[in-house]
Design an enzyme around this catalytic site. Structure first.
Site, short mmCIF file in Angstrom:
data_model
loop_
_atom_site.label_atom_id
_atom_site.label_comp_id
_atom_site.label_asym_id
_atom_site.label_seq_id
_atom_site.Cartn_x
_atom_site.Cartn_y
_atom_site.Cartn_z
N SER A 59 25.27 -4.34 34.38
CA SER A 59 26.39 -3.55 33.89
C SER A 59 26.65 -2.43 34.90
O SER A 59 26.13 -1.33 34.79
CB SER A 59 26.03 -2.97 32.51
OG SER A 59 27.04 -2.12 32.06
N GLU A 60 27.45 -2.75 35.91
CA GLU A 60 27.67 -1.77 36.97
C GLU A 60 28.33 -0.51 36.43
O GLU A 60 27.97 0.60 36.79
CB GLU A 60 28.54 -2.37 38.09
CG GLU A 60 27.88 -3.51 38.87
CD GLU A 60 27.95 -4.86 38.16
OE1 GLU A 60 28.59 -4.96 37.08
OE2 GLU A 60 27.36 -5.83 38.69
N PHE A 83 25.32 -5.88 44.98
CA PHE A 83 26.17 -6.16 46.14
C PHE A 83 27.41 -5.27 46.02
O PHE A 83 27.93 -5.09 44.91
CB PHE A 83 26.63 -7.63 46.15
CG PHE A 83 25.55 -8.60 46.57
CD1 PHE A 83 25.42 -8.99 47.90
CD2 PHE A 83 24.68 -9.11 45.63
CE1 PHE A 83 24.41 -9.87 48.27
CE2 PHE A 83 23.67 -9.99 45.99
CZ PHE A 83 23.53 -10.38 47.31
N ALA A 84 27.88 -4.77 47.14
CA ALA A 84 29.07 -3.91 47.11
C ALA A 84 30.25 -4.64 46.47
O ALA A 84 31.14 -4.02 45.90
CB ALA A 84 29.43 -3.45 48.52
N TYR A 86 30.26 -6.11 43.87
CA TYR A 86 30.21 -5.96 42.41
C TYR A 86 30.32 -4.50 41.97
O TYR A 86 29.94 -4.15 40.85
CB TYR A 86 28.92 -6.57 41.86
CG TYR A 86 28.72 -8.00 42.28
CD1 TYR A 86 29.80 -8.89 42.22
CD2 TYR A 86 27.51 -8.46 42.76
CE1 TYR A 86 29.65 -10.20 42.62
CE2 TYR A 86 27.36 -9.79 43.16
CZ TYR A 86 28.43 -10.65 43.09
OH TYR A 86 28.29 -11.94 43.48
N ILE A 87 30.82 -3.68 42.83
CA ILE A 87 30.92 -2.25 42.50
C ILE A 87 32.17 -1.96 41.67
O ILE A 87 32.25 -0.93 41.00
CB ILE A 87 30.89 -1.40 43.80
CG1 ILE A 87 30.45 0.04 43.49
CG2 ILE A 87 32.23 -1.42 44.51
CD1 ILE A 87 30.09 0.85 44.71
N PRO A 89 33.47 -2.89 38.73
CA PRO A 89 33.39 -2.46 37.33
C PRO A 89 32.98 -0.99 37.20
O PRO A 89 33.23 -0.38 36.16
CB PRO A 89 32.32 -3.38 36.72
CG PRO A 89 32.32 -4.58 37.61
CD PRO A 89 32.61 -4.07 38.99
N HIS A 129 29.82 -11.83 48.40
CA HIS A 129 28.54 -11.30 48.92
C HIS A 129 28.75 -10.80 50.35
O HIS A 129 27.81 -10.74 51.13
CB HIS A 129 27.45 -12.37 48.88
CG HIS A 129 27.14 -12.87 47.51
ND1 HIS A 129 27.87 -13.86 46.90
CD2 HIS A 129 26.22 -12.47 46.60
CE1 HIS A 129 27.38 -14.09 45.69
NE2 HIS A 129 26.40 -13.25 45.48
#
Lengths: 337, 409
Positions: A59-60, A83-84, A86-87, A89, A129
């Site tokens: 849960s970013e 991973f950036a 996924y930043i 959220p 990624h």
């Protein structure tokens, strides 16, 4: 002094910070018991306990929100986004909250948080990624953005970022975790062993935020780069024989404009290199600043060598990645004007 | 009632402008009928409380049942006073907005108990993470009205230096966390604050508020997940006032279940409370605070209430709901109900109430005058515009110094 690769240097920075300041608290996905998918937090939970280094739900947005709340309490959270890519959220918490906390409360509250995140391509990471989203965050007033290119800087900058009372995004070029990479993907991978910047002190030291570093002095052209592209630029200079002055920006915000202008006023030429897509990338800001501050001393149009304006492709890794050949061509074009 | 729908089902409120609202079908359980479990009960054993409605004051204004907090009259008069002061403050701030002295305002009419009773059930050192409709917290904690008004006017004494829109107060000293325009964000931050307190074995707890509409935000889910996973000492209040601007609670997902029931899926004990019953809100908050302070983790509380006025000074509720709907609302008005209760106890009178009302209006007027002497949005003293470059970072970086110079400061 010991030789360390970038992962070990980053791990050491967090270990030092945990020892130094009881307010430091570290969490993120797979960060605790397992020690991180890249081993960056390996052993930290064992040494410092689960109340200070722990696993978080996937849960970013929640991870960064909780960090902001802990910062308001008086903690100094260091969180990891796996991973950036996924930043996003967490963007609301970073942009609307962490970045503005000090300003909107006139200094009553602030967010002394550090968000570490592996970033960048060159690893066949495909679309999610490989991204370099620094430009999304350099546009946000109140955030600082830091990107190291070697183990020594990684440790010193990370400790400085953790100790900084403003929110810092710390993007780690995962392609550089185990060794310097100059974009010559057809050659054997190198390790950090033997590299001058892999001599990393065991204890506490900092590399100041907001200060660039000249990694190669030259007179023909200034190259502005950060992260993996520092090594690509060095290779391009070596391959072409062009006497480039290569500046590793290290911190994008706040930017070391003085080092940049000093160099460009000397060389009269400038090439900007980043992996991120071109349009509205950080390179555009650099072009604008150099134009504003060095216009009458420029001998050639500024060049940008960047990722293409496409999502990061899997099969076309090396056609996308701005390697030494593309950077070399830009250097030649600029010096031949 | 289950119904089939052919095509896309879009929830609609019961009444629209022109309708005659009647809530006779709305099930309102009798006061005093809901059990009060011990604080260490397993959440599985009180699942029904998420669908019940904890009420203490009955139709005859008597306090009854196991949730009766047994508060003395002086304490209740303190609560009544804070609610009345909140309403008087709101009235003046609306008026000055209409006069053009400020740009914006948001009242909390009908929801005063939700903030005031909670504030009085918490300790002063507990940290509140409010939305923009819990000004009653500041007032119950006796924060100076003049200071609040300075913020609304963005005047020379505004502690936030004119950077925030009106009502986005912040007071670390009052345990009132900075309000953000971005909905839900403070809900998950409160959990982080509580986790930090737990890590330090601090006995302070956190309390957070969110509206029914904003429960649809991701941060609501983040907050409940983290609160549950780490058993954070936090009270997660949901103020269900039936309306999110023009959207009724059904659009937020409230048509088929209660908002309190959201907590059950996370394993968090969840209560549903009559939000217009000062005693019920107090009792539920005290129960949740006791749990949190004893290390038993978070509690969700849905406060069932009604937004009696427009969403803000920029809103006209007559465009989407019947003007008389607030009067038809069956749970009444929190101030009137506590007043009636105190009168029924023989501790209060209509004369005393009217006298207090006058006194509070005088107090608000005096604070207003004092605040206006430090400027309003468009007239009088203001802060130097050069201050707009401060506090972006702890130390002003060179590019901001350059921009400040360029702006002429």
């Amino acid at each position: 002094m010991a030789h360390k690769n970038m992962i070990e240097a980053i791990n050491s920075a967090m270990d030092v910070a945990l020892h130094h300041d009881p307010a430091v608290i570290i969490f993120g996905q797979d960060v605790g018991y397992f020690g991180g998918v890249f081993r960056a937090t390996d052993g930290l939970q064992r040494t410092h306990g689960a109340a200070r280094v722990f696993d978080a739900p996937i849960s970013e947005g929640g991870i960064v929100a909780v960090a902001v709340g802990m910062g308001a309490y008086g903690k100094r959270p260091v969180v990891e986004i796996q991973f950036a890519d996924y930043i996003y959220p967490a963007a609301d918490q970073l942009i609307s909250e962490a970045a503005r906390m000090r300003y909107r409360t006139a200094g009553e509250w602030w967010s002394p948080i550090t968000v570490r995140s592996p970033y960048g391509g060159g690893i066949y990471g495909g679309q999610t990624h490989s991204q370099s989203p620094e430009g999304v965050f350099t546009h946000v007033a109140g955030l600082k953005t830091v990107i190291p290119s070697n183990p020594y800087d990684a440790k010193g900058l990370l400790i400085a970022a953790i100790e900084d009372d403003d929110p810092v995004l710390f993007f780690e070029p995962k392609r550089l975790y185990n060794g310097p990479f100059d974009g010559h993907h057809d050659r054997p991978v190198q390790s950090w062993a033997g590299h001058a910047d892999s001599e990393v002190p065991d204890g506490h030291y900092t590399v100041p935020l907001g200060k660039a570093k000249i990694v190669r002095a030259g007179r023909a052209v200034t190259v502005l780069a950060y992260g993996t592209m520092v090594h690509v630029a060095l290779a391009a200079a070596a391959d072409t024989g062009i006497d480039a002055e290569i500046i590793d920006l290290r911190t994008l915000v706040p930017l070391d404009l003085e080092s940049i202008t000093q160099s460009v006023l000397k060389t009269g030429r400038c090439v900007i290199v980043h992996e991120a897509t071109r349009t509205c990338g950080f390179g555009a800001e650099l072009v604008a600043l150099v134009q504003e501050h060095c216009f009458y001393d420029l001998e050639a149009p500024l060049e940008r060598v960047t990722g293409w304006d496409t999502p990061y492709p899997h099969a076309f890794e090396w056609e996308y990645f701005p390697g030494p050949a593309r950077v070399g061509e830009a250097l030649k074009r600029v010096v031949e004007v | 009632m289950l119904q089939n729908s052919s095509g896309l089902y879009v929830p609609e409120p019961l009444f629209r402008p022109g309708d005659h609202p009647s809530f006779s079908d709305l099930p309102i359980p009798l006061a005093g009928t809901v059990e009060r479990p011990p604080v260490d009960i397993h959440p599985d054993h009180i699942r029904d409380l998420a669908y019940a409605l904890i009420r203490v004051m009955n139709d005859d204004h008597q306090a009854i049942g196991p949730w009766n907090p047994l508060l003395d009259s002086d304490f209740l008069i303190r609560g009544l006073r804070a609610m009345m002061l909140t309403r008087a403050y709101d009235a003046r701030m609306l008026r000055v907005q209409r006069q053009g002295k400020s740009s914006f305002y948001m009242k909390c009419t009908g929801e005063e108990a939700v903030a005031v009773a909670a504030a009085l059930a918490l300790e002063k050192a507990d940290m509140c993470f409010p939305t923009y409709r819990q000004q009653g917290l500041l007032i119950a904690r006796e924060w100076p009205l003049e200071d609040m008004m300075n913020q609304v006017y963005s005047n020379s004494r505004d502690r936030l230096k004119g950077r925030q829109m009106p009502v986005f107060y912040s007071s670390r000293e009052a345990g009132f966390f900075s309000i953000s325009g971005n909905l839900g964000t403070q809900y998950s931050q409160a959990v982080g604050w509580a986790m930090a307190a737990a890590a330090d074995q601090d006995r302070r707890i956190a309390a957070a508020w969110i509206g029914d509409g904003a429960t649809a935000e991701g941060d609501f889910h983040y907050a409940l997940t983290f609160a549950s996973v780490y058993q954070a000492p936090v009270i997660l209040n949901i103020v269900n006032n039936q309306w999110a601007i023009s959207s009724f609670a059904g659009i937020a997902g409230g048509e088929r279940t209660t908002f309190a029931a959201r907590g059950l899926g996370f394993g968090i004990p969840s209560l549903r409370v009559d939000g217009n019953d000062f005693l019920a809100v107090f009792a539920a908050t005290a129960w949740a605070a006791e749990r949190a302070r004893a290390g038993m983790g978070p509690t969700v509380i849905e406060h069932f209430t009604y937004r009696a006025e427009g969403h803000s000074t920029s809103d006209d509720p007559g465009k989407y709901r019947p003007m008389e709907e607030p009067n038809a609302w069956p749970l009444g008005d929190p101030i009137e109900r506590l007043k009636a209760h105190l009168i029924s106890r023989g501790a209060w009178s209509i004369a005393a109430h009217d006298a207090l009302q006058k006194q509070l209006e005088t107090e608000v007027r005096a604070a207003g005058k004092a605040s206006e002497s430090h400027g309003t949005l468009k007239e009088g003293e203001r802060l130097p515009p050069s201050s707009m470059f401060d506090d972006v970072y702890k130390i002003m970086p060179p590019h901001l110094e350059a921009q400040r110079k360029q702006a002429g400061y």
